[in-house]
Design a protein around this motif. Structure first.
Motif, PDB file in Angstrom:
ATOM      1  N   LEU A   3      -3.465  10.626  32.007  1.00 43.96           N
ATOM      2  CA  LEU A   3      -2.741   9.990  33.184  1.00 43.96           C
ATOM      3  C   LEU A   3      -2.864   8.262  33.036  1.00 43.96           C
ATOM      4  O   LEU A   3      -1.701   8.032  33.108  1.00 43.96           O
ATOM      5  CB  LEU A   3      -3.720  10.032  34.524  1.00 43.96           C
ATOM      6  N   ASP A   4      -3.752   7.758  32.412  1.00 44.02           N
ATOM      7  CA  ASP A   4      -3.537   6.315  31.990  1.00 44.02           C
ATOM      8  C   ASP A   4      -2.679   6.164  30.954  1.00 44.02           C
ATOM      9  O   ASP A   4      -1.611   4.976  31.156  1.00 44.02           O
ATOM     10  CB  ASP A   4      -5.005   5.601  31.929  1.00 44.02           C
ATOM     11  N   ARG A   9       3.018   4.414  29.758  1.00 45.80           N
ATOM     12  CA  ARG A   9       4.451   4.537  29.264  1.00 45.80           C
ATOM     13  C   ARG A   9       5.336   4.268  30.039  1.00 45.80           C
ATOM     14  O   ARG A   9       6.433   3.766  29.858  1.00 45.80           O
ATOM     15  CB  ARG A   9       4.354   5.979  28.637  1.00 45.80           C
ATOM     16  N   TYR A  10       5.198   4.848  31.485  1.00 43.80           N
ATOM     17  CA  TYR A  10       6.239   4.862  32.376  1.00 43.80           C
ATOM     18  C   TYR A  10       6.579   3.576  33.208  1.00 43.80           C
ATOM     19  O   TYR A  10       7.404   3.063  33.871  1.00 43.80           O
ATOM     20  CB  TYR A  10       6.325   6.145  33.114  1.00 43.80           C
ATOM     21  N   ARG A  14      -1.716   0.577  33.274  1.00 36.88           N
ATOM     22  CA  ARG A  14      -2.602   1.502  33.691  1.00 36.88           C
ATOM     23  C   ARG A  14      -3.256   1.499  34.847  1.00 36.88           C
ATOM     24  O   ARG A  14      -3.794   2.398  35.447  1.00 36.88           O
ATOM     25  CB  ARG A  14      -4.104   1.548  32.679  1.00 36.88           C
ATOM     26  N   GLU A  15      -2.771   0.417  35.613  1.00 33.70           N
ATOM     27  CA  GLU A  15      -3.384   0.216  36.992  1.00 33.70           C
ATOM     28  C   GLU A  15      -2.384   0.482  37.967  1.00 33.70           C
ATOM     29  O   GLU A  15      -1.524  -0.098  38.154  1.00 33.70           O
ATOM     30  CB  GLU A  15      -3.930  -1.203  37.061  1.00 33.70           C
ATOM     31  N   LEU A  16      -2.606   1.803  38.769  1.00 30.63           N
ATOM     32  CA  LEU A  16      -1.941   1.906  39.865  1.00 30.63           C
ATOM     33  C   LEU A  16      -1.330   0.806  40.823  1.00 30.63           C
ATOM     34  O   LEU A  16      -0.196   0.653  41.035  1.00 30.63           O
ATOM     35  CB  LEU A  16      -2.316   3.109  40.608  1.00 30.63           C
ATOM     36  N   ALA A  49       4.367  17.331  37.828  1.00 32.59           N
ATOM     37  CA  ALA A  49       3.195  17.051  38.539  1.00 32.59           C
ATOM     38  C   ALA A  49       3.031  15.399  38.799  1.00 32.59           C
ATOM     39  O   ALA A  49       2.491  15.252  40.111  1.00 32.59           O
ATOM     40  CB  ALA A  49       1.962  17.511  37.951  1.00 32.59           C
ATOM     41  N   LEU A  50       3.281  14.589  37.918  1.00 32.00           N
ATOM     42  CA  LEU A  50       3.108  13.314  38.007  1.00 32.00           C
ATOM     43  C   LEU A  50       4.355  12.896  39.104  1.00 32.00           C
ATOM     44  O   LEU A  50       4.050  12.095  39.867  1.00 32.00           O
ATOM     45  CB  LEU A  50       3.370  12.563  36.767  1.00 32.00           C
TER      46      LEU A  50
END
Length: 84
Positions: A3-4, A9-10, A14-16, A49-50
């Motif tokens: 997930l991170d 990548r997108y 890495r921090e929501l 899913a993401l």
């Protein structure tokens, strides 16, 4: 797929909590393009899913040709709803 790593990548982080609205919109668009190009079933499901977690998942019938994949996605949605 971690997930991170996918967040980096997108969305460039890495921090929501650090995802800006423009980065969110651009990242979701990038994921949708990658989903359309992806041929590996597992990766395709992970991308879907993401997108689902971000409230932007495309329709199951348009995304998954295989009924087993659509059923797995329905189960994922049910499990997600049970967590809320």
């Amino acid at each position: 797929m971690q997930l991170d790593d996918q967040l980096l990548r997108y969305f460039g982080t890495r921090e929501l909590g650090a995802i800006t609205p423009p980065a969110l919109a651009a990242g979701i668009e990038h994921m949708k393009v990658d989903l359309g190009l992806e041929t590996d079933r597992g990766r395709r499901f992970a991308l879907w899913a993401l997108l689902f977690m971000f409230g932007s998942a495309p329709d199951l019938d348009a995304t998954f040709e295989d009924e087993a994949d659509r059923e797995a996605a329905r189960n994922f949605m049910d499990l997600s709803d049970a967590q809320d």
